[in-house]
Design a protein around this motif. Structure first.
Motif, PDB file in Angstrom:
ATOM      1  N   MET A 156       0.813  -1.231   0.000  1.00 18.99           N
ATOM      2  CA  MET A 156       0.000   0.000   0.000  1.00 18.99           C
ATOM      3  C   MET A 156       0.842   1.275   0.000  1.00 18.99           C
ATOM      4  O   MET A 156       0.296   2.380   0.115  1.00 18.99           O
ATOM      5  N   ALA A 157       2.160   1.150  -0.119  1.00 23.46           N
ATOM      6  CA  ALA A 157       3.053   2.299   0.008  1.00 23.46           C
ATOM      7  C   ALA A 157       2.749   3.394  -1.021  1.00 23.46           C
ATOM      8  O   ALA A 157       2.685   4.585  -0.684  1.00 23.46           O
ATOM      9  N   LEU A 158       2.561   3.024  -2.276  1.00 20.89           N
ATOM     10  CA  LEU A 158       2.333   4.031  -3.316  1.00 20.89           C
ATOM     11  C   LEU A 158       0.987   4.721  -3.149  1.00 20.89           C
ATOM     12  O   LEU A 158       0.858   5.920  -3.427  1.00 20.89           O
ATOM     13  N   LEU A 159       0.000   3.983  -2.689  1.00 17.19           N
ATOM     14  CA  LEU A 159      -1.319   4.580  -2.469  1.00 17.19           C
ATOM     15  C   LEU A 159      -1.288   5.530  -1.270  1.00 17.19           C
ATOM     16  O   LEU A 159      -1.901   6.603  -1.291  1.00 17.19           O
ATOM     17  N   GLU A 160      -0.566   5.122  -0.236  1.00 16.13           N
ATOM     18  CA  GLU A 160      -0.479   5.964   0.966  1.00 16.13           C
ATOM     19  C   GLU A 160       0.272   7.256   0.695  1.00 16.13           C
ATOM     20  O   GLU A 160      -0.090   8.320   1.200  1.00 16.13           O
ATOM     21  N   TYR A 161       1.330   7.164  -0.106  1.00 13.26           N
ATOM     22  CA  TYR A 161       2.142   8.343  -0.419  1.00 13.26           C
ATOM     23  C   TYR A 161       1.891   8.804  -1.855  1.00 13.26           C
ATOM     24  O   TYR A 161       2.826   9.182  -2.567  1.00 13.26           O
ATOM     25  N   ASN A 162       0.632   8.800  -2.259  1.00 12.17           N
ATOM     26  CA  ASN A 162       0.308   9.166  -3.650  1.00 12.17           C
ATOM     27  C   ASN A 162       0.729  10.587  -3.988  1.00 12.17           C
ATOM     28  O   ASN A 162       1.031  10.902  -5.135  1.00 12.17           O
ATOM     29  N   TYR A 163       0.765  11.486  -2.978  1.00 13.56           N
ATOM     30  CA  TYR A 163       1.169  12.873  -3.246  1.00 13.56           C
ATOM     31  C   TYR A 163       2.660  12.960  -3.615  1.00 13.56           C
ATOM     32  O   TYR A 163       3.072  13.885  -4.314  1.00 13.56           O
ATOM     33  N   LEU A 164       3.445  12.000  -3.143  1.00 10.76           N
ATOM     34  CA  LEU A 164       4.862  11.969  -3.519  1.00 10.76           C
ATOM     35  C   LEU A 164       5.055  11.318  -4.884  1.00 10.76           C
ATOM     36  O   LEU A 164       5.975  11.669  -5.616  1.00 10.76           O
ATOM     37  N   VAL A 165       4.185  10.358  -5.191  1.00  8.39           N
ATOM     38  CA  VAL A 165       4.270   9.685  -6.488  1.00  8.39           C
ATOM     39  C   VAL A 165       4.076  10.690  -7.621  1.00  8.39           C
ATOM     40  O   VAL A 165       4.675  10.568  -8.695  1.00  8.39           O
ATOM     41  N   LYS A 166       3.251  11.698  -7.381  1.00 11.15           N
ATOM     42  CA  LYS A 166       2.944  12.695  -8.418  1.00 11.15           C
ATOM     43  C   LYS A 166       4.063  13.712  -8.603  1.00 11.15           C
ATOM     44  O   LYS A 166       4.028  14.498  -9.555  1.00 11.15           O
ATOM     45  N   LYS A 167       5.037  13.709  -7.696  1.00  8.98           N
ATOM     46  CA  LYS A 167       6.179  14.628  -7.841  1.00  8.98           C
ATOM     47  C   LYS A 167       7.183  14.017  -8.802  1.00  8.98           C
ATOM     48  O   LYS A 167       7.691  12.917  -8.566  1.00  8.98           O
ATOM     49  N   VAL A 168       7.487  14.703  -9.846  1.00 12.36           N
ATOM     50  CA  VAL A 168       8.347  14.170 -10.907  1.00 12.36           C
ATOM     51  C   VAL A 168       9.751  13.867 -10.396  1.00 12.36           C
ATOM     52  O   VAL A 168      10.369  12.877 -10.792  1.00 12.36           O
ATOM     53  N   VAL A 169      10.268  14.721  -9.502  1.00  9.65           N
ATOM     54  CA  VAL A 169      11.669  14.591  -9.087  1.00  9.65           C
ATOM     55  C   VAL A 169      11.862  13.583  -7.957  1.00  9.65           C
ATOM     56  O   VAL A 169      12.994  13.219  -7.641  1.00  9.65           O
ATOM     57  N   PHE A 170      10.774  13.113  -7.328  1.00  9.77           N
ATOM     58  CA  PHE A 170      10.914  12.207  -6.186  1.00  9.77           C
ATOM     59  C   PHE A 170      11.129  10.766  -6.662  1.00  9.77           C
ATOM     60  O   PHE A 170      10.456  10.297  -7.573  1.00  9.77           O
ATOM     61  N   LYS A 171      12.054  10.073  -6.001  1.00 12.17           N
ATOM     62  CA  LYS A 171      12.341   8.672  -6.349  1.00 12.17           C
ATOM     63  C   LYS A 171      11.332   7.765  -5.639  1.00 12.17           C
ATOM     64  O   LYS A 171      11.531   7.365  -4.488  1.00 12.17           O
ATOM     65  N   ILE A 172      10.285   7.419  -6.339  1.00 12.45           N
ATOM     66  CA  ILE A 172       9.197   6.656  -5.712  1.00 12.45           C
ATOM     67  C   ILE A 172       9.590   5.211  -5.416  1.00 12.45           C
ATOM     68  O   ILE A 172       8.899   4.524  -4.669  1.00 12.45           O
ATOM     69  N   SER A 173      10.695   4.752  -5.949  1.00 15.63           N
ATOM     70  CA  SER A 173      11.130   3.379  -5.684  1.00 15.63           C
ATOM     71  C   SER A 173      11.493   3.159  -4.222  1.00 15.63           C
ATOM     72  O   SER A 173      11.538   2.012  -3.757  1.00 15.63           O
ATOM     73  N   VAL A 174      11.727   4.247  -3.467  1.00 13.67           N
ATOM     74  CA  VAL A 174      12.100   4.105  -2.059  1.00 13.67           C
ATOM     75  C   VAL A 174      10.888   3.883  -1.160  1.00 13.67           C
ATOM     76  O   VAL A 174      11.043   3.492  -0.002  1.00 13.67           O
ATOM     77  N   LEU A 175       9.682   4.122  -1.653  1.00  9.62           N
ATOM     78  CA  LEU A 175       8.492   4.087  -0.795  1.00  9.62           C
ATOM     79  C   LEU A 175       8.196   2.693  -0.225  1.00  9.62           C
ATOM     80  O   LEU A 175       7.939   2.569   0.979  1.00  9.62           O
ATOM     81  N   PRO A 176       8.203   1.625  -1.033  1.00  8.77           N
ATOM     82  CA  PRO A 176       7.936   0.304  -0.437  1.00  8.77           C
ATOM     83  C   PRO A 176       8.958  -0.092   0.619  1.00  8.77           C
ATOM     84  O   PRO A 176       8.596  -0.657   1.662  1.00  8.77           O
ATOM     85  N   ILE A 177      10.216   0.199   0.378  1.00 10.11           N
ATOM     86  CA  ILE A 177      11.252  -0.257   1.309  1.00 10.11           C
ATOM     87  C   ILE A 177      11.189   0.500   2.639  1.00 10.11           C
ATOM     88  O   ILE A 177      11.513  -0.065   3.696  1.00 10.11           O
ATOM     89  N   ILE A 178      10.734   1.757   2.636  1.00 10.73           N
ATOM     90  CA  ILE A 178      10.666   2.465   3.909  1.00 10.73           C
ATOM     91  C   ILE A 178       9.548   1.885   4.787  1.00 10.73           C
ATOM     92  O   ILE A 178       9.661   1.880   6.015  1.00 10.73           O
ATOM     93  N   LYS A 179       8.490   1.381   4.162  1.00 10.57           N
ATOM     94  CA  LYS A 179       7.415   0.736   4.934  1.00 10.57           C
ATOM     95  C   LYS A 179       7.899  -0.582   5.527  1.00 10.57           C
ATOM     96  O   LYS A 179       7.523  -0.950   6.650  1.00 10.57           O
ATOM     97  N   ILE A 180       8.732  -1.286   4.780  1.00  7.03           N
ATOM     98  CA  ILE A 180       9.258  -2.568   5.265  1.00  7.03           C
ATOM     99  C   ILE A 180      10.252  -2.343   6.400  1.00  7.03           C
ATOM    100  O   ILE A 180      10.275  -3.097   7.380  1.00  7.03           O
TER     101      ILE A 180
END
Length: 330
Positions: A156-180
């Protein structure tokens, strides 16, 4: 970039490690195992390793882009993981204690029902062994709670941080690992509880106990591999989260958490061993009170890491393929 590994070097390193693993599998011999069954295991393992090498060479750039990005963002990941863990319990009176309450209550309830109220049931579930049921049960539940929470949150990481996913410069690949990693903080606490329970029953830490770190790493890598596939898919199909809940419900009983693996027939054992969590749960028990090393179960160790590497490769490919569409969908 200075220090960057070239594609050719990366492929050579991967294939070299794979060749070493295949050679070890081929020369390994268990005198207690069935010869024909062992030959089948060796043939299947080598075939999977060969296929992995071919695919790794063909899809090198797509597969390696994810781990390289995670490595370069390691300090950002650590900072975000700590902030995420603090934010999760911000505003509640007991704070992080709530993360411990439900698992502890679950362990206590299972112990009361199966060992105190139904004393014979607890003995039957641990295969008639003299190991205290609460220790047997906790050693299975601790890695299961970790896997359950980490996979659910990672998905659910991308859904929870959807506002960061929409930022072009943010590395969204880090979101799942921070939840883990956030789930790992809670897991460390429960490993401590497990060790205290073991000491209470006379099973004090030994050199074998250090393997808890190894099996925790196994769980971390496995759930990370799964999460990159599921977190990408759930953006487009919200039903994925419900499917995972069903898988976890079935997995609770398909994994030897409340029952002993040695008590089942050999036919079912072969089938159930396909579940990589069997290796992890049995590993926690061997580290706490059985006193055996992980390499003694050779083929299970090889199988676990082969399947985990394959799952991570698949997850990296799915995540990279769907990544460009995340912002549009969210």
């Amino acid at each position: 970039m200075k220090g960057k590994i070239s594609k050719k070097t990366g492929i050579i390193i991967f294939c070299g490690l794979a060749a070493i693993m295949a050679a070890i599998i081929v020369v390994h011999r268990n005198p207690l195992a069935d010869v024909q069954e062992e030959l089948v295991k060796k043939a299947v393992s080598c075939a999977v390793i060969l296929a992995s090498c071919v695919l790794f060479g063909l899809l090198y750039d797509k597969i390696t882009s994810l781990p390289v990005e995670l490595y370069h963002s390691r300090w950002l990941i650590w900072k975000l993981a700590k902030n995420d863990f603090k934010k999760r319990y911000a505003g509640s009176f007991l704070g992080v204690i709530w993360a411990m309450v439900q698992p502890v209550v679950t362990v206590v309830m299972y112990w009361l029902v199966f060992d105190v109220i139904m004393h014979g049931a607890g003995r039957a579930m641990r295969g008639g062994e003299e190991i205290p049921f609460v220790l047997f049960l906790t050693a299975g539940l601790v890695p299961w709670f970790y896997f359950n929470e980490a996979w659910t949150n990672g998905t659910m990481a991308l859904l929870e941080y959807n506002y960061l996913v929409k930022k072009v410069v943010f590395k969204i690949s880090v979101l799942p690992i921070i939840k883990i990693i956030g789930a790992t903080f809670v897991h460390v606490f429960f490993v401590g509880i497990l060790l205290i329970i073991a000491c209470f029953y006379g099973y004090f830490p030994t050199i074998y106990t250090i393997q808890v770190v190894y099996y925790s790493i196994c769980t971390f890598v496995l759930v990370l591999a799964l999460s990159y596939s599921t977190c990408a898919l759930v953006v487009f199909m919200r039903d994925v989260s419900q499917i995972i809940n069903i898988i976890l419900q079935i997995g609770m009983w398909a994994t030897p958490i409340m029952w002993d693996f040695g008590a089942i027939s050999s036919g079912w054992a072969v089938f159930l061993k396909l579940n990589p969590l069997v290796y992890i749960v049995n590993g926690y028990r061997s580290a706490i009170y059985e006193h055996s090393w992980f390499w003694e179960d050779f083929f299970s160790t090889m199988y676990f890491w082969i399947i985990t590497v394959v799952l991570f490769g698949v997850g990296a490919l799915i995540f990279k393929k769907l990544k460009v569409h995340f912002a549009d969908v969210l």
